[in-house]
Design a protein around this motif. Structure first.
Motif, PDB file in Angstrom:
ATOM      1  N   PHE A  13      -5.548  -6.048   0.956  1.00  9.27           N
ATOM      2  CA  PHE A  13      -4.633  -4.935   0.736  1.00  9.27           C
ATOM      3  C   PHE A  13      -4.138  -4.922  -0.701  1.00  9.27           C
ATOM      4  N   LYS A  14      -4.221  -3.777  -1.319  1.00 11.62           N
ATOM      5  CA  LYS A  14      -3.676  -3.566  -2.665  1.00 11.62           C
ATOM      6  C   LYS A  14      -2.884  -2.261  -2.633  1.00 11.62           C
ATOM      7  N   VAL A  15      -2.164  -2.003  -3.701  1.00 13.17           N
ATOM      8  CA  VAL A  15      -1.436  -0.745  -3.808  1.00 13.17           C
ATOM      9  C   VAL A  15      -1.727  -0.108  -5.161  1.00 13.17           C
ATOM     10  N   LEU A  16      -1.582   1.212  -5.200  1.00 11.31           N
ATOM     11  CA  LEU A  16      -1.646   1.939  -6.446  1.00 11.31           C
ATOM     12  C   LEU A  16      -0.212   2.278  -6.812  1.00 11.31           C
ATOM     13  N   LEU A  17       0.272   1.708  -7.901  1.00 10.27           N
ATOM     14  CA  LEU A  17       1.635   1.940  -8.356  1.00 10.27           C
ATOM     15  C   LEU A  17       1.593   2.964  -9.479  1.00 10.27           C
TER      16      LEU A  17
END
Length: 128
Positions: free
Chosen positions: A51-55
């Protein structure tokens, strides 16, 4: 409790929503003063390698280009935490089961409230 202690409880709900697969979006709003930084958005990236996020940092000024970075949730925590009480006084967590709002009042106390969900589906961030 200090706002930092309440924020840790709020962030636990962020991590729980990720583990349960219902994290939809995180938004920082309610700016303090008139900073150039208008919003911070965090969108999920559910990938094979974890899991990663786009900030995304969105700016008021048209001369300042918005910034997007792919981060781990722990890296996103550091960015969000660094803007608390300096640039923003609230953080909104959107999940498919509930919306959770963290706010800091003028006295510096933190508070968490829950509301029915805004999102019923998760839209993953698109990486350019």
């Amino acid at each position: 409790m200090t706002y930092q202690e309440v924020f840790v409880l709020f962030w636990n709900q962020v991590e729980e929503s990720i583990q349960e697969g219902n994290f939809a979006k995180l938004t920082m709003a309610k700016t303090i003063g008139k900073p150039n930084l208008r919003n911070i958005f965090v969108r999920p990236i559910y990938a094979d390698d974890g899991f990663k996020v786009l900030l995304k940092l969105r700016y008021r000024s048209k001369e300042t280009e918005d910034e997007e970075n792919e981060l781990t949730i722990h890296e996103a925590f550091d960015v969000i935490n660094s803007h608390l009480k300096t640039s923003f006084s609230s953080v909104l967590l959107f999940t498919t089961t509930k919306d959770v709002t963290f706010k800091i009042n003028k006295k510096g106390a933190g508070r968490i409230t829950e509301h029915p969900p805004t999102f019923h589906d998760i839209t993953q961030a698109k990486i350019d």
